[in-house]
Design a protein around this motif. Structure first.
Motif, PDB file in Angstrom:
ATOM      1  N   TYR A 175       0.840  -1.196   0.000  1.00  0.00           N
ATOM      2  CA  TYR A 175       0.000   0.000   0.000  1.00  0.00           C
ATOM      3  C   TYR A 175       0.874   1.244   0.000  1.00  0.00           C
ATOM      4  O   TYR A 175       1.783   1.389   0.829  1.00  0.00           O
ATOM      5  N   VAL A 176       0.603   2.152  -0.937  1.00  0.00           N
ATOM      6  CA  VAL A 176       1.309   3.429  -1.018  1.00  0.00           C
ATOM      7  C   VAL A 176       0.287   4.515  -0.712  1.00  0.00           C
ATOM      8  O   VAL A 176      -0.565   4.841  -1.539  1.00  0.00           O
ATOM      9  N   GLU A 204       2.007  -4.332   4.110  1.00  0.00           N
ATOM     10  CA  GLU A 204       3.157  -3.440   4.009  1.00  0.00           C
ATOM     11  C   GLU A 204       2.645  -2.087   3.534  1.00  0.00           C
ATOM     12  O   GLU A 204       2.090  -1.982   2.446  1.00  0.00           O
ATOM     13  N   LEU A 205       2.833  -1.076   4.373  1.00  0.00           N
ATOM     14  CA  LEU A 205       2.308   0.254   4.070  1.00  0.00           C
ATOM     15  C   LEU A 205       3.418   1.291   4.093  1.00  0.00           C
ATOM     16  O   LEU A 205       4.303   1.248   4.951  1.00  0.00           O
ATOM     17  N   HIS A 206       3.357   2.220   3.145  1.00  0.00           N
ATOM     18  CA  HIS A 206       4.280   3.346   3.087  1.00  0.00           C
ATOM     19  C   HIS A 206       3.470   4.602   2.790  1.00  0.00           C
ATOM     20  O   HIS A 206       2.534   4.568   1.997  1.00  0.00           O
ATOM     21  N   ARG A 207       3.824   5.710   3.421  1.00  0.00           N
ATOM     22  CA  ARG A 207       3.053   6.944   3.258  1.00  0.00           C
ATOM     23  C   ARG A 207       3.950   8.095   2.829  1.00  0.00           C
ATOM     24  O   ARG A 207       5.057   8.257   3.356  1.00  0.00           O
ATOM     25  N   PHE A 208       3.431   8.908   1.915  1.00  0.00           N
ATOM     26  CA  PHE A 208       4.182  10.053   1.382  1.00  0.00           C
ATOM     27  C   PHE A 208       3.237  11.234   1.187  1.00  0.00           C
ATOM     28  O   PHE A 208       2.016  11.072   1.188  1.00  0.00           O
ATOM     29  N   GLY A 209       3.806  12.411   0.975  1.00  0.00           N
ATOM     30  CA  GLY A 209       2.995  13.518   0.505  1.00  0.00           C
ATOM     31  C   GLY A 209       2.424  13.145  -0.851  1.00  0.00           C
ATOM     32  O   GLY A 209       2.991  12.314  -1.570  1.00  0.00           O
ATOM     33  N   ASN A 210       1.308  13.743  -1.206  1.00  0.00           N
ATOM     34  CA  ASN A 210       0.614  13.337  -2.435  1.00  0.00           C
ATOM     35  C   ASN A 210       1.269  13.947  -3.677  1.00  0.00           C
ATOM     36  O   ASN A 210       0.692  14.790  -4.367  1.00  0.00           O
ATOM     37  N   HIS A 211       2.513  13.494  -3.964  1.00  0.00           N
ATOM     38  CA  HIS A 211       3.270  13.965  -5.122  1.00  0.00           C
ATOM     39  C   HIS A 211       3.914  12.761  -5.811  1.00  0.00           C
ATOM     40  O   HIS A 211       4.513  11.911  -5.144  1.00  0.00           O
ATOM     41  N   SER A 212       3.802  12.708  -7.120  1.00  0.00           N
ATOM     42  CA  SER A 212       4.294  11.540  -7.862  1.00  0.00           C
ATOM     43  C   SER A 212       5.797  11.338  -7.711  1.00  0.00           C
ATOM     44  O   SER A 212       6.277  10.204  -7.701  1.00  0.00           O
ATOM     45  N   HIS A 213       6.561  12.422  -7.581  1.00  0.00           N
ATOM     46  CA  HIS A 213       8.016  12.257  -7.496  1.00  0.00           C
ATOM     47  C   HIS A 213       8.426  11.564  -6.192  1.00  0.00           C
ATOM     48  O   HIS A 213       9.461  10.893  -6.135  1.00  0.00           O
ATOM     49  N   LEU A 214       7.613  11.680  -5.127  1.00  0.00           N
ATOM     50  CA  LEU A 214       7.941  11.038  -3.855  1.00  0.00           C
ATOM     51  C   LEU A 214       7.741   9.520  -3.942  1.00  0.00           C
ATOM     52  O   LEU A 214       8.576   8.743  -3.467  1.00  0.00           O
ATOM     53  N   ARG A 238      -2.099  10.150  -8.479  1.00  0.00           N
ATOM     54  CA  ARG A 238      -0.827  10.857  -8.535  1.00  0.00           C
ATOM     55  C   ARG A 238       0.307   9.970  -8.001  1.00  0.00           C
ATOM     56  O   ARG A 238       1.382   9.888  -8.586  1.00  0.00           O
ATOM     57  N   LEU A 239       0.057   9.301  -6.877  1.00  0.00           N
ATOM     58  CA  LEU A 239       1.057   8.379  -6.330  1.00  0.00           C
ATOM     59  C   LEU A 239       1.257   7.187  -7.263  1.00  0.00           C
ATOM     60  O   LEU A 239       2.378   6.714  -7.454  1.00  0.00           O
ATOM     61  N   ALA A 240       0.161   6.700  -7.844  1.00  0.00           N
ATOM     62  CA  ALA A 240       0.245   5.570  -8.770  1.00  0.00           C
ATOM     63  C   ALA A 240       1.071   5.921  -9.999  1.00  0.00           C
ATOM     64  O   ALA A 240       1.840   5.095 -10.512  1.00  0.00           O
ATOM     65  N   LEU A 241       0.937   7.152 -10.465  1.00  0.00           N
ATOM     66  CA  LEU A 241       1.703   7.613 -11.622  1.00  0.00           C
ATOM     67  C   LEU A 241       3.205   7.539 -11.332  1.00  0.00           C
ATOM     68  O   LEU A 241       3.998   7.091 -12.167  1.00  0.00           O
ATOM     69  N   VAL A 260      -0.253  -2.003 -10.657  1.00  0.00           N
ATOM     70  CA  VAL A 260      -0.412  -0.697 -10.015  1.00  0.00           C
ATOM     71  C   VAL A 260      -1.885  -0.294 -10.077  1.00  0.00           C
ATOM     72  O   VAL A 260      -2.521  -0.434 -11.123  1.00  0.00           O
ATOM     73  N   THR A 261      -2.423   0.196  -8.960  1.00  0.00           N
ATOM     74  CA  THR A 261      -3.779   0.768  -8.979  1.00  0.00           C
ATOM     75  C   THR A 261      -3.742   2.144  -8.325  1.00  0.00           C
ATOM     76  O   THR A 261      -2.896   2.425  -7.482  1.00  0.00           O
ATOM     77  N   GLY A 262      -4.681   2.995  -8.726  1.00  0.00           N
ATOM     78  CA  GLY A 262      -4.766   4.345  -8.181  1.00  0.00           C
ATOM     79  C   GLY A 262      -6.108   4.594  -7.517  1.00  0.00           C
ATOM     80  O   GLY A 262      -6.832   3.651  -7.167  1.00  0.00           O
TER      81      GLY A 262
END
Length: 321
Positions: A175-176, A204-214, A238-241, A260-262
């Motif tokens: 999970y992203v 398994e979970l990972h969290r980021f700001g909602n930006h594709s580059h992260l 955006r994260l999926a991208l 990959v799913t968004g």
């Protein structure tokens, strides 16, 4: 004025449309309760007679501004039509009821009066001041603080995507998520966790700001640790991208080796290559529901509760056929 000789009245419109005065009044004040055929008859008569309802006088008598404020409490990405679609949905509904929509931000929130608020992007730090607002409020986005809201069934959406990925034969789900304490994010995580736990898999979970580059950086930095036959369940398109882009740049194959799913289905899922399998949110319809719910709340003075839209699967090319 009609013909420069007399003021057109409600009765004139009723006679022209061959309906009762009460029907004309209902079309003007409660168009949602009248058939499209009747509305068309009355609107046509109003146009021919150049009749304009005295909404301003009525608003003054009721101490109303006929203005609804939409407050967006997060950064707007101008490349995505997400919030534009939301505004279109709200504005269409408000227009039917002779209300206008005013877009405001945190900084200009208190400038000018209004009859009510539609708020999106609320954080925990916003709860107290929103509770103190004197006018009716509806949130776009689920919450657990008692506010009326409109949203998608977020938990059901990620559960559906996780279930689909496993049916396609992927053996591991990662999970992203969005690094946010908003209720919708907790619900999206919960949908993933429910499916993983039902299948007795290790989450398994990972969290980021909602930006594709992260999300892209994360995949590239951990590429050697990610086994083939893994599907990434992402909390946004955006994260999926970013995940999809990183897999391809690292030499992986989507969807044969990695899935990959968004979540959102408004724009970014379509510009990705291959297109992202996602949950498509009905943003325009949800915006319309925000408007209807707030106007009902203004009229009744009572809480309207929540309205949750069921998730719609939008198939792209990021999961195996």
């Amino acid at each position: 004025m009609y013909g420069g000789e007399f003021m057109t009245t409600l009765l004139d419109v009723a006679k022209k449309a061959n309906v009762s005065k009460m029907t004309v009044s209902r079309v003007i004040n409660h168009p949602d309760k009248v058939t499209d055929e009747l509305k068309q008859l009355v609107y046509e008569a109003m146009r021919e007679l150049d009749y304009h309802p005295n909404v301003i006088a009525k608003a003054l008598a009721n101490n109303s501004t006929r203005i609804i404020k939409l407050c967006i409490l997060e950064d707007i990405d101008t490349t995505e039509p997400y919030y534009m679609n939301l505004m279109i949905g709200i504005a269409k509904t408000l227009d039917l009821h002779q209300y206008s929509l005013q877009l405001v931000t945190r900084r200009n929130f208190d400038i000018g009066n209004c009859d009510g608020y539609i708020i999106t992007g609320m954080r925990i730090s916003d709860v107290d001041w929103i509770k103190d607002l004197k006018k009716p409020v509806v949130l776009f986005g689920e919450n657990r603080y008692g506010f009326d809201f409109i949203d998608t069934n977020n938990k059901a959406g990620t559960y559906l995507l996780s279930q689909l990925a496993l049916k396609k034969g992927y053996e591991k789900l990662i999970y992203v998520g969005i690094d946010s304490k908003e209720s919708f994010e907790y619900s999206r995580e919960a949908g993933y966790l429910q499916q993983v736990q039902e299948k007795r898999m290790v989450p398994e979970l990972h969290r980021f700001g909602n930006h594709s580059h992260l999300s892209e950086d994360f995949i590239r930095q951990n590429w050697n640790k990610i086994p083939k036959n893994t599907a990434f369940i992402c909390a946004s398109d955006r994260l999926a991208l970013g995940v999809e882009r990183a897999i391809v740049r690292c030499g992986g194959k989507v969807p044969d080796e990695f899935g990959v799913t968004g979540f959102d289905g408004v724009f970014l899922n379509q510009v990705a290559s291959p297109k992202i399998t996602t949950i498509k949110q009905s943003i325009i319809q949800m915006g319309s529901a925000c408007g209807e719910t707030l106007l009902d709340k203004i009229q009744s003075g009572e809480s309207q509760g929540s309205l949750v839209f069921e998730p719609k699967l939008s198939l792209g090319g990021t999961l195996r056929d």
